[in-house]
Design an enzyme around this catalytic site. Structure first.
Site, PDB file in Angstrom:
ATOM      1  N   GLU A 178       0.841  -1.183   0.000  1.00 56.78           N
ATOM      2  CA  GLU A 178       0.000   0.000   0.000  1.00 56.78           C
ATOM      3  C   GLU A 178       0.882   1.240   0.000  1.00 56.78           C
ATOM      4  O   GLU A 178       1.959   1.248   0.579  1.00 56.78           O
ATOM      5  CB  GLU A 178      -0.915   0.006   1.223  1.00 56.78           C
ATOM      6  CG  GLU A 178      -1.998  -1.050   1.097  1.00 56.78           C
ATOM      7  CD  GLU A 178      -2.971  -1.050   2.265  1.00 56.78           C
ATOM      8  OE1 GLU A 178      -4.167  -1.260   2.003  1.00 56.78           O
ATOM      9  OE2 GLU A 178      -2.564  -0.847   3.404  1.00 56.78           O
TER      10      GLU A 178
ATOM     11  N   CYS B  11       4.067   8.418   1.071  1.00 57.06           N
ATOM     12  CA  CYS B  11       4.645   7.441   1.989  1.00 57.06           C
ATOM     13  C   CYS B  11       4.877   6.139   1.225  1.00 57.06           C
ATOM     14  O   CYS B  11       3.929   5.532   0.733  1.00 57.06           O
ATOM     15  CB  CYS B  11       3.668   7.227   3.157  1.00 57.06           C
ATOM     16  SG  CYS B  11       4.232   5.995   4.336  1.00 57.06           S
TER      17      CYS B  11
ATOM     18  N   CYS C 227       7.190  -7.456   6.927  1.00 53.83           N
ATOM     19  CA  CYS C 227       8.337  -6.947   7.681  1.00 53.83           C
ATOM     20  C   CYS C 227       8.771  -8.008   8.676  1.00 53.83           C
ATOM     21  O   CYS C 227       7.936  -8.645   9.314  1.00 53.83           O
ATOM     22  CB  CYS C 227       7.961  -5.664   8.413  1.00 53.83           C
ATOM     23  SG  CYS C 227       9.349  -4.919   9.298  1.00 53.83           S
TER      24      CYS C 227
ATOM     25  N   CYS D 293       7.217  -5.736  15.228  1.00 49.41           N
ATOM     26  CA  CYS D 293       6.802  -4.931  16.377  1.00 49.41           C
ATOM     27  C   CYS D 293       5.371  -5.328  16.725  1.00 49.41           C
ATOM     28  O   CYS D 293       4.542  -5.533  15.840  1.00 49.41           O
ATOM     29  CB  CYS D 293       6.845  -3.442  16.033  1.00 49.41           C
ATOM     30  SG  CYS D 293       8.478  -2.929  15.477  1.00 49.41           S
TER      31      CYS D 293
ATOM     32  N   CYS E 160       2.243  -3.209  15.367  1.00 47.99           N
ATOM     33  CA  CYS E 160       2.196  -2.810  13.952  1.00 47.99           C
ATOM     34  C   CYS E 160       1.467  -3.844  13.102  1.00 47.99           C
ATOM     35  O   CYS E 160       1.750  -5.032  13.174  1.00 47.99           O
ATOM     36  CB  CYS E 160       3.611  -2.603  13.434  1.00 47.99           C
ATOM     37  SG  CYS E 160       3.690  -2.274  11.669  1.00 47.99           S
TER      38      CYS E 160
ATOM     39  N   GLY F 131       7.461  -2.230   5.861  1.00 46.40           N
ATOM     40  CA  GLY F 131       8.807  -2.780   5.835  1.00 46.40           C
ATOM     41  C   GLY F 131       9.822  -1.967   6.601  1.00 46.40           C
ATOM     42  O   GLY F 131       9.593  -0.813   6.961  1.00 46.40           O
ATOM     43  N   GLU F 132      10.956  -2.592   6.849  1.00 45.12           N
ATOM     44  CA  GLU F 132      12.063  -1.921   7.529  1.00 45.12           C
ATOM     45  C   GLU F 132      13.112  -1.562   6.461  1.00 45.12           C
ATOM     46  O   GLU F 132      13.786  -2.448   5.926  1.00 45.12           O
ATOM     47  CB  GLU F 132      12.644  -2.863   8.601  1.00 45.12           C
ATOM     48  CG  GLU F 132      13.952  -2.411   9.214  1.00 45.12           C
ATOM     49  CD  GLU F 132      13.982  -0.945   9.630  1.00 45.12           C
ATOM     50  OE1 GLU F 132      13.130  -0.536  10.423  1.00 45.12           O
ATOM     51  OE2 GLU F 132      14.867  -0.215   9.131  1.00 45.12           O
TER      52      GLU F 132
ATOM     53  N   LEU G 212      11.408   5.041  18.420  1.00 39.29           N
ATOM     54  CA  LEU G 212      11.949   4.778  19.756  1.00 39.29           C
ATOM     55  C   LEU G 212      10.912   4.063  20.626  1.00 39.29           C
ATOM     56  O   LEU G 212      11.141   2.954  21.099  1.00 39.29           O
ATOM     57  CB  LEU G 212      12.365   6.109  20.384  1.00 39.29           C
ATOM     58  CG  LEU G 212      13.389   6.048  21.484  1.00 39.29           C
ATOM     59  CD1 LEU G 212      14.691   5.446  21.003  1.00 39.29           C
ATOM     60  CD2 LEU G 212      13.648   7.455  22.040  1.00 39.29           C
ATOM     61  N   HIS G 213       9.799   4.735  20.850  1.00 41.97           N
ATOM     62  CA  HIS G 213       8.614   4.146  21.489  1.00 41.97           C
ATOM     63  C   HIS G 213       8.751   3.733  22.949  1.00 41.97           C
ATOM     64  O   HIS G 213       7.763   3.279  23.539  1.00 41.97           O
ATOM     65  CB  HIS G 213       8.087   2.957  20.693  1.00 41.97           C
ATOM     66  CG  HIS G 213       7.818   3.229  19.249  1.00 41.97           C
ATOM     67  ND1 HIS G 213       7.400   4.445  18.779  1.00 41.97           N
ATOM     68  CD2 HIS G 213       7.908   2.440  18.147  1.00 41.97           C
ATOM     69  CE1 HIS G 213       7.252   4.393  17.472  1.00 41.97           C
ATOM     70  NE2 HIS G 213       7.553   3.192  17.058  1.00 41.97           N
TER      71      HIS G 213
ATOM     72  N   ASN H 218      -2.789   3.880  16.313  1.00 41.02           N
ATOM     73  CA  ASN H 218      -3.916   3.563  15.433  1.00 41.02           C
ATOM     74  C   ASN H 218      -4.262   2.097  15.570  1.00 41.02           C
ATOM     75  O   ASN H 218      -3.474   1.241  15.166  1.00 41.02           O
ATOM     76  CB  ASN H 218      -3.546   3.850  13.973  1.00 41.02           C
ATOM     77  CG  ASN H 218      -3.271   5.322  13.757  1.00 41.02           C
ATOM     78  OD1 ASN H 218      -4.054   6.174  14.153  1.00 41.02           O
ATOM     79  ND2 ASN H 218      -2.141   5.622  13.139  1.00 41.02           N
TER      80      ASN H 218
ATOM     81  N   CYS I 107      -0.478   5.417  10.021  1.00 40.17           N
ATOM     82  CA  CYS I 107       0.729   4.682  10.405  1.00 40.17           C
ATOM     83  C   CYS I 107       0.380   3.346  11.028  1.00 40.17           C
ATOM     84  O   CYS I 107      -0.468   3.272  11.909  1.00 40.17           O
ATOM     85  CB  CYS I 107       1.512   5.440  11.468  1.00 40.17           C
ATOM     86  SG  CYS I 107       1.997   7.051  10.985  1.00 40.17           S
TER      87      CYS I 107
HETATM   88  N1  SAH Z   1       9.786   0.113   9.698  1.00 37.89           N
HETATM   89  C1  SAH Z   1      10.035   1.486   9.880  1.00 37.89           C
HETATM   90  C2  SAH Z   1       9.191   2.372   8.990  1.00 37.89           C
HETATM   91  C3  SAH Z   1       7.741   1.998   8.815  1.00 37.89           C
HETATM   92  S1  SAH Z   1       6.701   2.103  10.217  1.00 37.89           S
HETATM   93  C4  SAH Z   1       9.875   1.877  11.335  1.00 37.89           C
HETATM   94  O1  SAH Z   1       9.375   1.060  12.099  1.00 37.89           O
HETATM   95  O2  SAH Z   1      10.291   2.973  11.689  1.00 37.89           O
HETATM   96  C5  SAH Z   1       6.415   3.853  10.361  1.00 37.89           C
HETATM   97  C6  SAH Z   1       5.996   4.327  11.748  1.00 37.89           C
HETATM   98  O3  SAH Z   1       4.685   3.876  12.090  1.00 37.89           O
HETATM   99  C7  SAH Z   1       6.914   3.802  12.842  1.00 37.89           C
HETATM  100  O4  SAH Z   1       7.307   4.812  13.732  1.00 37.89           O
HETATM  101  C8  SAH Z   1       6.025   2.793  13.523  1.00 37.89           C
HETATM  102  O5  SAH Z   1       6.444   2.549  14.826  1.00 37.89           O
HETATM  103  C9  SAH Z   1       4.677   3.448  13.429  1.00 37.89           C
HETATM  104  N2  SAH Z   1       3.571   2.544  13.707  1.00 37.89           N
HETATM  105  C10 SAH Z   1       3.535   1.212  13.576  1.00 37.89           C
HETATM  106  N3  SAH Z   1       2.346   0.721  13.953  1.00 37.89           N
HETATM  107  C11 SAH Z   1       1.595   1.776  14.335  1.00 37.89           C
HETATM  108  C12 SAH Z   1       0.241   1.915  14.793  1.00 37.89           C
HETATM  109  N4  SAH Z   1      -0.558   0.882  14.921  1.00 37.89           N
HETATM  110  N5  SAH Z   1      -0.200   3.161  15.074  1.00 37.89           N
HETATM  111  C13 SAH Z   1       0.606   4.236  14.893  1.00 37.89           C
HETATM  112  N6  SAH Z   1       1.869   4.167  14.444  1.00 37.89           N
HETATM  113  C14 SAH Z   1       2.365   2.944  14.171  1.00 37.89           C
HETATM  114 FE1  SF4 Z   2       8.096  -2.501  13.197  1.00 39.36          FE
HETATM  115 FE2  SF4 Z   2       8.246  -0.702  11.205  1.00 39.36          FE
HETATM  116 FE3  SF4 Z   2       8.317  -3.346  10.673  1.00 39.36          FE
HETATM  117 FE4  SF4 Z   2       6.059  -2.243  11.514  1.00 39.36          FE
HETATM  118  S1  SF4 Z   2       7.103  -1.784   9.597  1.00 39.36           S
HETATM  119  S2  SF4 Z   2       6.971  -4.178  12.214  1.00 39.36           S
HETATM  120  S3  SF4 Z   2       6.792  -0.660  12.918  1.00 39.36           S
HETATM  121  S4  SF4 Z   2       9.813  -2.161  11.820  1.00 39.36           S
END
Ligand code: SAH
Ligand code: SF4
Length: 357
Positions: free
Chosen positions: A93, A106, A113, A117, A120, A169-170, A224-225, A303, A346
Site C-alpha cells: 500500500e 509514503c 516486515c 513490532c 504494527c 517494511g524496515e 523509539l517508542h 492507530n 501509520c
Molecule cells: N519500519 C520502519 C518504517 C515503517 S513504520 C519503522 O518502524 O520505523 C512507520 C511508523 O509507524 C513507525 O514509527 C512505527 O512505529 C509506526 N507505527 C507502527 N504501527 C503503528 C500503529 N498501529 N499506530 C501508529 N503508528 C504505528
Molecule cells: Fe516494526 Fe516498522 Fe516493521 Fe512495523 S514496519 S513491524 S513498525 S519495523
C-alpha cells in the site's frame, strides 16, 4: 526470445554501461534518463530526440514499467491510499498525505516486515520479500502519474513535494535497494526530490545507519517508542538485538556525518499504560541528555487495527507527555492521524486481505 529487462531502477552508471554495450555514446544516458525520470514517459517511442533505430533497440531489450494500481481510496481528509501490485503479484500500500499546497508520499520498502513490532499491522505479517530499486522508485512514479506531475515541476509548485520512507517494511533490512532507489529519486536531472525532502524511518537497525548517513544524508526518523530497554524489548523484539545504547550511539554517528543542524526525529507511539506515564517522559528526557543529540519528538497516537492488543493513550496523557518533553527543551508535537477511516494511517498498512474485516 530473451526476457526484456526493466530499465527503471538502473543506477545512472548501470544505464550508462548498458548503453555502451549497445554501442551508444555517453550523452545518450542523460537524454534517456531525462525521458524516464524528468518527462516520466512509459513508451520508448515518445523519446523524440533519440534516433528511431535506438528507440527500437531499446524497446526490443527493455521495458519501462510501473506498479499496477489495483485500488484507490480517498479519505474524508483527502489522504489518498493505493494498493499497488508488482509483476509477480505481490502487493503493497502507498499513501499520499496532502497539506495545503504540498504533500508527502509514503512509500514501502518490503512486502511485510521481519521486525514484528507488536503494535504494527504490517509487522503482524511475515516478511515476504524485499522490494527492488525499480519497485521503490516505481511507487513514487506511479503517484506522479496519478497527480499528473510530469515533467518534473519546479520544487515550489509540486504537489508531491516530500517523500517519507515509512510505509511497509524496515528500510534498513533492504539497504542496498533503498540507497539505489533514493539516489535515483534524488538525481537532479530526473525526479529531483532532494535529500532535505526525504525522511527515512527505521526501527533502529544500528549497524546500517551510518551507511545511510554517508550515502544519502536524508532526514532520519527513529522509532523509539520506549525510554528503556525493558519496555522497548517488550513492544519491539528487535531491541534485544540492537538495544537502546547501540541505537542512540548510531544516532550520534548519524548526526556526526550529516551535521548537527539536522535534528533526528524520535517517533514515540503512545500506548495506553505501556509507555505513556510521567516517569516514562522524564526517563526519556534523561536518555536524550545522556546522548546529547539534536533531537525532536513526534508523538504518535496509536492507530488500532483488527486484532491488536493495545489501546491508544488518552488525549490528556498525550498532552501531558508532550508538555514534559517541551518544558525540557524538546519539540514534541502530537501527530495528527491521517486517513484513519480508510486504514491508511501509520501502522495500518497491510498487503493481504484480513478476514472478518
Ligand atoms: N519500519 C520502519 C518504517 C515503517 S513504520 C519503522 O518502524 O520505523 C512507520 C511508523 O509507524 C513507525 O514509527 C512505527 O512505529 C509506526 N507505527 C507502527 N504501527 C503503528 C500503529 N498501529 N499506530 C501508529 N503508528 C504505528
Ligand atoms: Fe516494526 Fe516498522 Fe516493521 Fe512495523 S514496519 S513491524 S513498525 S519495523
Amino acid at each position: 526470445m530473451t526476457e526484456k529487462k526493466e530499465i527503471i531502477g538502473l543506477s545512472r552508471e548501470e544505464l550508462q554501461a548498458e548503453l555502451t554495450a549497445l554501442g551508444e555514446k555517453p550523452f545518450r544516458t542523460k537524454q534517456i534518463w531525462a525521458w524516464l525520470y524528468h518527462q516520466g514517459v512509459t513508451d520508448f517511442a515518445a523519446m523524440s530526440n533519440i534516433p528511431k533505430e535506438l528507440r527500437e533497440k531499446l524497446a526490443e531489450n527493455y521495458v519501462i514499467s510501473r506498479p499496477k494500481i489495483v485500488t484507490e481510496q480517498k479519505s474524508s481528509d483527502k489522504t489518498h491510499k493505493w494498493l499497488l501490485e508488482f509483476a509477480d503479484g505481490q502487493r503493497v500500500e502507498m499513501v499520499y498525505i496532502p497539506e495545503e499546497d504540498r504533500g508527502a508520499v509514503c512509500i514501502s520498502t518490503q512486502v511485510g516486515c521481519a521486525v514484528n513490532c507488536t503494535f504494527c499491522h504490517t509487522g503482524s505479517q511475515k516478511l515476504t520479500r524485499n522490494l527492488t530499486a525499480a519497485e521503490i522508485v516505481g511507487q513514487f512514479m506511479a503517484a506522479r502519474d496519478v497527480y499528473n506531475e510530469w515533467p518534473t515541476p519546479t520544487d515550489e509548485t509540486r504537489y508531491l513535494s516530500n517523500i517519507v520512507v515509512m510505509g511497509m517494511g524496515e528500510p534498513l533490512h533492504n539497504v542496498e535497494n533503498v540507497i539505489k532507489a533514493l539516489k535515483i529519486i534524488g538525481d537532479g536531472d530526473g525526479i529531483a526530490v532532494s535529500k532535505r525532502k526525504i525522511t527515512l524511518s527505521t526501527s533502529g537497525i544500528a549497524p546500517k545507519m551510518a551507511e545511510i548517513a554517508r550515502e544519502l544524508g536524508v532526514k532520519l526518523a527513529v522509532s523509539l517508542h520506549a525510554p528503556n530497554n525493558e519496555k522497548r524489548s517488550k513492544i519491539m523484539p528487535i531491541n534485544n538485538k540492537y538495544p537502546l545504547e547501540e541505537v542512540m550511539e548510531a544516532c550520534q554517528v548519524y548526526q556526526g556525518i550529516t551535521g548537527r543542524r539536522q535534528a533526528i526525529t524520535f517517533e514515540y507511539l503512545m500506548l495506553k499504560d505501556i509507555n505513556d506515564s510521567r516517569e516514562d517522559a522524564q526517563e526519556l528526557v534523561r536518555l536524550m541528555r545522556k546522548y546529547n543529540l539534536v533531537a525532536k519528538f513526534n508523538l504518535i497516537p496509536f492507530n488500532p487495527w483488527p486484532g491488536c492488543i493495545y489501546q491508544p493513550s488518552s488525549n490528556n496523557r498525550v498532552h501531558e507527555f508532550s508538555k514534559i518533553l517541551e518544558s525540557n527543551g524538546f519539540a514534541a508535537p502530537i501527530r495528527v492521524a491521517r486517513g484513519q477511516d480508510i486504514l491508511a494511517a501509520c501502522g495500518q498498512l497491510k498487503s493481504k486481505k484480513e478476514t472478518g474485516q
